[in-house]
Scaffold this active site. Sequence first.
Site, PDB file in Angstrom:
ATOM      1  CG  HIS A 145      11.516   7.958   3.591  1.00  0.00           C
ATOM      2  ND1 HIS A 145      11.643   8.550   4.833  1.00  0.00           N
ATOM      3  CD2 HIS A 145      12.211   8.748   2.734  1.00  0.00           C
ATOM      4  CE1 HIS A 145      12.389   9.638   4.725  1.00  0.00           C
ATOM      5  NE2 HIS A 145      12.737   9.785   3.465  1.00  0.00           N
ATOM      6  CE  LYS A 149      15.357   6.446   4.421  1.00  0.00           C
ATOM      7  NZ  LYS A 149      16.616   6.453   3.671  1.00  0.00           N
TER       8      LYS A 149
END
Length: 247
Positions: A145, A149
């Site tokens: 990601h 995040k």
Amino acid sequence: MKIALIGYGKMGKMIEQIARSRGHEIVSIIDIDNQQDFDSPEFASADVAIEFTAPQAAYGNYLKAWAKGVKVVSGSTGWMKDHGDEVRRACAAEVEPGVANPNQQTLFWASNFSIGVAIFSAVNRYLASIMNQFPQYDVEMEETHHVHKLDHPSGTAITLADEIVERIDRKQAWAEDTTDPSLLRVDHIRRGEVPGIHTVRYDSDADIITISHDAHSRKGFALGAVLAAEYTCGHQGLLTISDMFKF
């Protein structure tokens, strides 16, 4: 349908765009600098609030929305460990067997709202059931990601890992950075602006089987969240993707 947005980052803005394109009205937008608007008549008029914020804020946002009689759709992850039991009790149809819950709340929660991920999850469950019969294959997962995040592994990775552990007898649980063969190893990578990549690998001496979902953008997540809001408007209790999509 009247929708309130809780969280107005990149996801919130994309959800707003898609919701309006589908004919819905955005009646309230709440972000970090206008928390007092939870008490506004505009927020209370919403049929559903769509919440994408941070792990430490999500549960409090649910309580504020429920206090105004507003159902919630949420994609926030990382709160389940501390508040999962409270949420399940609040959304239960009965306070005890045979006794209806007069204050039943509604939360549609998903670690990932992408239709593609819902299909990928169904494939993951089916493949794990097959691979339970073939102990020569070891299984591991990896998720990638964007650098913003905060939680890891991702909520989607946890959901996928739980599905595998439930179906493969030789895996007792999942863990990060493990070399224990009884545990499903889940690795995480944070780089650039990657929307989300989830990969499951079954490796043996003879070959490797890999399934992967690679999101091109956040658009699929945003569309799924709006579809979930449409579904939630006519349902109650603790809802999930498996309620909306029958695979």
